[in-house]
Design a protein around this motif. Structure first.
Motif, PDB file in Angstrom:
ATOM      1  N   GLN A  13      31.929  49.632  50.897  1.00 39.92           N
ATOM      2  CA  GLN A  13      32.405  48.855  49.739  1.00 39.92           C
ATOM      3  C   GLN A  13      32.033  47.378  49.916  1.00 39.92           C
ATOM      4  O   GLN A  13      31.523  46.741  49.017  1.00 39.92           O
ATOM      5  CB  GLN A  13      33.930  48.949  49.612  1.00 39.92           C
ATOM      6  CG  GLN A  13      34.433  50.321  49.187  1.00 39.92           C
ATOM      7  CD  GLN A  13      35.948  50.439  49.319  1.00 39.92           C
ATOM      8  OE1 GLN A  13      36.626  49.517  49.773  1.00 39.92           O
ATOM      9  NE2 GLN A  13      36.479  51.587  48.920  1.00 39.92           N
ATOM     10  N   GLN A  28      44.415  51.386  50.085  1.00 40.99           N
ATOM     11  CA  GLN A  28      43.684  52.395  49.309  1.00 40.99           C
ATOM     12  C   GLN A  28      44.160  53.822  49.579  1.00 40.99           C
ATOM     13  O   GLN A  28      44.225  54.640  48.671  1.00 40.99           O
ATOM     14  CB  GLN A  28      42.172  52.273  49.561  1.00 40.99           C
ATOM     15  CG  GLN A  28      41.627  50.967  48.987  1.00 40.99           C
ATOM     16  CD  GLN A  28      40.119  50.821  49.160  1.00 40.99           C
ATOM     17  OE1 GLN A  28      39.356  51.741  48.953  1.00 40.99           O
ATOM     18  NE2 GLN A  28      39.679  49.639  49.543  1.00 40.99           N
ATOM     19  N   PHE A 145      48.260  58.508  37.112  1.00 46.09           N
ATOM     20  CA  PHE A 145      46.831  58.306  36.859  1.00 46.09           C
ATOM     21  C   PHE A 145      46.501  58.475  35.389  1.00 46.09           C
ATOM     22  O   PHE A 145      45.538  57.903  34.890  1.00 46.09           O
ATOM     23  CB  PHE A 145      45.921  59.097  37.789  1.00 46.09           C
ATOM     24  CG  PHE A 145      46.247  60.553  37.921  1.00 46.09           C
ATOM     25  CD1 PHE A 145      46.959  61.025  39.008  1.00 46.09           C
ATOM     26  CD2 PHE A 145      45.812  61.453  36.969  1.00 46.09           C
ATOM     27  CE1 PHE A 145      47.238  62.376  39.138  1.00 46.09           C
ATOM     28  CE2 PHE A 145      46.086  62.798  37.091  1.00 46.09           C
ATOM     29  CZ  PHE A 145      46.813  63.272  38.174  1.00 46.09           C
ATOM     30  N   ASP A 146      47.345  59.213  34.667  1.00 45.71           N
ATOM     31  CA  ASP A 146      47.130  59.306  33.223  1.00 45.71           C
ATOM     32  C   ASP A 146      47.286  57.925  32.562  1.00 45.71           C
ATOM     33  O   ASP A 146      46.502  57.541  31.700  1.00 45.71           O
ATOM     34  CB  ASP A 146      48.101  60.305  32.586  1.00 45.71           C
ATOM     35  CG  ASP A 146      47.666  61.753  32.833  1.00 45.71           C
ATOM     36  OD1 ASP A 146      46.458  61.969  33.056  1.00 45.71           O
ATOM     37  OD2 ASP A 146      48.528  62.642  32.815  1.00 45.71           O
ATOM     38  N   LEU A 149      44.193  55.919  33.290  1.00 49.14           N
ATOM     39  CA  LEU A 149      43.022  56.327  32.517  1.00 49.14           C
ATOM     40  C   LEU A 149      43.100  55.761  31.106  1.00 49.14           C
ATOM     41  O   LEU A 149      42.083  55.416  30.508  1.00 49.14           O
ATOM     42  CB  LEU A 149      42.928  57.857  32.463  1.00 49.14           C
ATOM     43  CG  LEU A 149      42.652  58.535  33.813  1.00 49.14           C
ATOM     44  CD1 LEU A 149      42.502  60.028  33.623  1.00 49.14           C
ATOM     45  CD2 LEU A 149      41.409  57.951  34.466  1.00 49.14           C
ATOM     46  N   ALA A 152      41.774  51.904  31.099  1.00 45.98           N
ATOM     47  CA  ALA A 152      40.467  51.526  31.636  1.00 45.98           C
ATOM     48  C   ALA A 152      40.549  50.717  32.925  1.00 45.98           C
ATOM     49  O   ALA A 152      40.242  49.528  32.957  1.00 45.98           O
ATOM     50  CB  ALA A 152      39.662  50.761  30.574  1.00 45.98           C
ATOM     51  N   GLN A 153      41.009  51.388  33.982  1.00 45.11           N
ATOM     52  CA  GLN A 153      41.061  50.755  35.306  1.00 45.11           C
ATOM     53  C   GLN A 153      39.819  51.147  36.096  1.00 45.11           C
ATOM     54  O   GLN A 153      39.138  52.097  35.750  1.00 45.11           O
ATOM     55  CB  GLN A 153      42.302  51.250  36.047  1.00 45.11           C
ATOM     56  CG  GLN A 153      43.602  50.873  35.373  1.00 45.11           C
ATOM     57  CD  GLN A 153      43.817  49.387  35.395  1.00 45.11           C
ATOM     58  OE1 GLN A 153      43.643  48.752  36.422  1.00 45.11           O
ATOM     59  NE2 GLN A 153      44.160  48.817  34.248  1.00 45.11           N
ATOM     60  N   PRO A 154      39.554  50.431  37.205  1.00 44.93           N
ATOM     61  CA  PRO A 154      38.436  50.866  38.059  1.00 44.93           C
ATOM     62  C   PRO A 154      38.760  52.212  38.700  1.00 44.93           C
ATOM     63  O   PRO A 154      39.935  52.532  38.916  1.00 44.93           O
ATOM     64  CB  PRO A 154      38.345  49.785  39.139  1.00 44.93           C
ATOM     65  CG  PRO A 154      39.262  48.687  38.739  1.00 44.93           C
ATOM     66  CD  PRO A 154      40.216  49.216  37.712  1.00 44.93           C
ATOM     67  N   TRP A 155      37.715  52.985  39.015  1.00 43.54           N
ATOM     68  CA  TRP A 155      37.895  54.293  39.639  1.00 43.54           C
ATOM     69  C   TRP A 155      38.731  54.201  40.922  1.00 43.54           C
ATOM     70  O   TRP A 155      39.588  55.047  41.189  1.00 43.54           O
ATOM     71  CB  TRP A 155      36.541  54.938  39.941  1.00 43.54           C
ATOM     72  CG  TRP A 155      36.657  56.104  40.876  1.00 43.54           C
ATOM     73  CD1 TRP A 155      36.181  56.192  42.154  1.00 43.54           C
ATOM     74  CD2 TRP A 155      37.337  57.350  40.616  1.00 43.54           C
ATOM     75  NE1 TRP A 155      36.513  57.404  42.706  1.00 43.54           N
ATOM     76  CE2 TRP A 155      37.224  58.130  41.780  1.00 43.54           C
ATOM     77  CE3 TRP A 155      38.027  57.863  39.524  1.00 43.54           C
ATOM     78  CZ2 TRP A 155      37.770  59.400  41.881  1.00 43.54           C
ATOM     79  CZ3 TRP A 155      38.584  59.136  39.634  1.00 43.54           C
ATOM     80  CH2 TRP A 155      38.448  59.884  40.795  1.00 43.54           C
ATOM     81  N   SER A 156      38.507  53.161  41.721  1.00 43.33           N
ATOM     82  CA  SER A 156      39.225  53.044  42.994  1.00 43.33           C
ATOM     83  C   SER A 156      40.739  53.027  42.769  1.00 43.33           C
ATOM     84  O   SER A 156      41.490  53.614  43.544  1.00 43.33           O
ATOM     85  CB  SER A 156      38.786  51.793  43.755  1.00 43.33           C
ATOM     86  OG  SER A 156      39.003  50.651  42.950  1.00 43.33           O
ATOM     87  N   VAL A 158      42.344  54.406  40.172  1.00 41.97           N
ATOM     88  CA  VAL A 158      42.730  55.744  39.731  1.00 41.97           C
ATOM     89  C   VAL A 158      42.814  56.679  40.950  1.00 41.97           C
ATOM     90  O   VAL A 158      43.786  57.428  41.117  1.00 41.97           O
ATOM     91  CB  VAL A 158      41.708  56.301  38.706  1.00 41.97           C
ATOM     92  CG1 VAL A 158      42.083  57.729  38.300  1.00 41.97           C
ATOM     93  CG2 VAL A 158      41.617  55.384  37.486  1.00 41.97           C
ATOM     94  N   ALA A 159      41.799  56.598  41.815  1.00 45.75           N
ATOM     95  CA  ALA A 159      41.747  57.488  42.977  1.00 45.75           C
ATOM     96  C   ALA A 159      42.933  57.246  43.909  1.00 45.75           C
ATOM     97  O   ALA A 159      43.539  58.201  44.420  1.00 45.75           O
ATOM     98  CB  ALA A 159      40.425  57.293  43.720  1.00 45.75           C
ATOM     99  N   SER A 160      43.287  55.980  44.131  1.00 45.69           N
ATOM    100  CA  SER A 160      44.432  55.692  45.009  1.00 45.69           C
ATOM    101  C   SER A 160      45.715  56.275  44.434  1.00 45.69           C
ATOM    102  O   SER A 160      46.559  56.786  45.172  1.00 45.69           O
ATOM    103  CB  SER A 160      44.601  54.183  45.199  1.00 45.69           C
ATOM    104  OG  SER A 160      43.571  53.685  46.005  1.00 45.69           O
ATOM    105  N   MET A 162      45.893  58.884  42.544  1.00 48.43           N
ATOM    106  CA  MET A 162      45.821  60.341  42.724  1.00 48.43           C
ATOM    107  C   MET A 162      46.296  60.738  44.115  1.00 48.43           C
ATOM    108  O   MET A 162      46.984  61.742  44.293  1.00 48.43           O
ATOM    109  CB  MET A 162      44.388  60.834  42.504  1.00 48.43           C
ATOM    110  CG  MET A 162      43.987  60.854  41.039  1.00 48.43           C
ATOM    111  SD  MET A 162      42.245  61.381  40.858  1.00 48.43           S
ATOM    112  CE  MET A 162      42.179  61.635  39.065  1.00 48.43           C
ATOM    113  N   VAL A 163      45.919  59.947  45.127  1.00 48.59           N
ATOM    114  CA  VAL A 163      46.344  60.248  46.494  1.00 48.59           C
ATOM    115  C   VAL A 163      47.859  60.089  46.621  1.00 48.59           C
ATOM    116  O   VAL A 163      48.551  60.921  47.215  1.00 48.59           O
ATOM    117  CB  VAL A 163      45.601  59.359  47.520  1.00 48.59           C
ATOM    118  CG1 VAL A 163      46.137  59.590  48.924  1.00 48.59           C
ATOM    119  CG2 VAL A 163      44.102  59.648  47.482  1.00 48.59           C
TER     120      VAL A 163
END
Lengths: 199, 199
Positions: A13, A28, A145-146, A149, A152-156, A158-160, A162-163
């Motif tokens: 990164q 993260q 995460f919904d 979404l 419009a957030q960065p993928w990172s 959203v992924a955090s 999700m974890v």
């Protein structure tokens, strides 16, 4: 072993030094991992030995670029991923992940307990439930995460989330399980005749 | 560390030698722990050093009683818990248990991934789900602890089923989580504009 690839991913990164990587890992990946900071430094050493990361040099004399000194005056070396490192990280990302073991001390206590331990086991289920609920409370009010979404957030980000959601699901399932076994243990405590003695 | 106390607990039930303890651990605690057999031997050594277990001697000449020889001809020493060991085991049984970390490699991959990894991450959720469902299938048809309570089984059997129930709950929660994040990732795959690029 997995922490090694996580460090590689953090350096993919952007550059970083030891403590900075500890903080970014915790931010993260989240608290559920219970990171031992030492594992980050072990991973950096291994990655450097394998040529997957290298200290960033100033270019002039090849001396590593360092950032602020630590309390003991040692320079903080800044690392970057090498091209081989970036490739290795992408390889790791595509490998199949084995499921991790489920190793709760309470499971051992339960499996090895005897009927006379029932009163204490019941207390332990309360203590463990409390610990789960405290952790769940820390996540309360966090975004799902919904939500992310929809905004419009960065993928990172959203992924955090999700974890974190995986830990929330695990904690909730644990609380339900604790309540289930507690109910059964209480029932047994009042009806010891419901257990067959061991031969 | 916890395995040490589990070995002590197994020896508190009855005498045993290394491989016998490996088998009893797996039978009573279940497959979710993913026991590394070596950990049992390490635990036995530590316990013996601490005086919590001892080799069973024949009494005559103080030589350890052994059972069948291993393939390499080394005698299999039979161990028993010492009175201090039994006491220490009961102490451990009453201590509060800390929650274990949740360390799934898939969580690291997710947290460190970038948008271009989405297609592979979606595949990984299928692979992990399949692994969970395979494990769940092994538990299908097993007794619930409510069944066991209704048929007067020994406590040890009830407790083992309670531990298996914890794994079933964890696997089911994981499957639901995987389906949830997969749905979100698929939605994103079709709408890359829903993600903000990193600055």
């Amino acid at each position: 072993m997995s922490v090694k690839y996580a460090v590689l991913g953090l350096l993919a990164q952007r550059r970083g030094y030891g403590y900075d990587l500890v903080q970014r890992f915790e931010e993260q990946v989240g608290p559920a991992w219970q990171l031992n900071a030492g594992a980050i430094y072990v991973a950096l050493d291994k990655l450097e030995q394998e040529g997957l990361v290298r200290p960033v040099t100033s270019g002039q004399n090849g001396a590593p670029i360092t950032r602020r000194r630590t309390a003991r005056g040692a320079p903080r070396v800044i690392y970057e991923a090498t091209p081989e490192g970036l490739e290795r990280f992408e390889d790791w990302m595509t490998t199949r992940s084995a499921m991790s073991p489920l190793r709760e001390e309470l499971h051992l206590k339960l499996a090895l307990s005897r009927p006379h331990n029932l009163p204490r086991l019941i207390e332990l289920t309360y203590e463990q439930e409390e610990a789960c609920l405290e952790r769940l409370e820390q996540y309360l009010g966090g975004s799902s995460f919904d939500d992310l979404l929809a905004s419009a957030q960065p993928w990172s980000a959203v992924a955090s989330v999700m974890v974190r959601d995986a830990e929330i699901a695990h904690l909730q399932a644990t609380v339900e399980w604790l309540r289930r076994i507690r109910e059964a243990m209480r029932w047994l405590e009042e009806r010891p005749e419901a257990l067959r003695s061991r031969a």
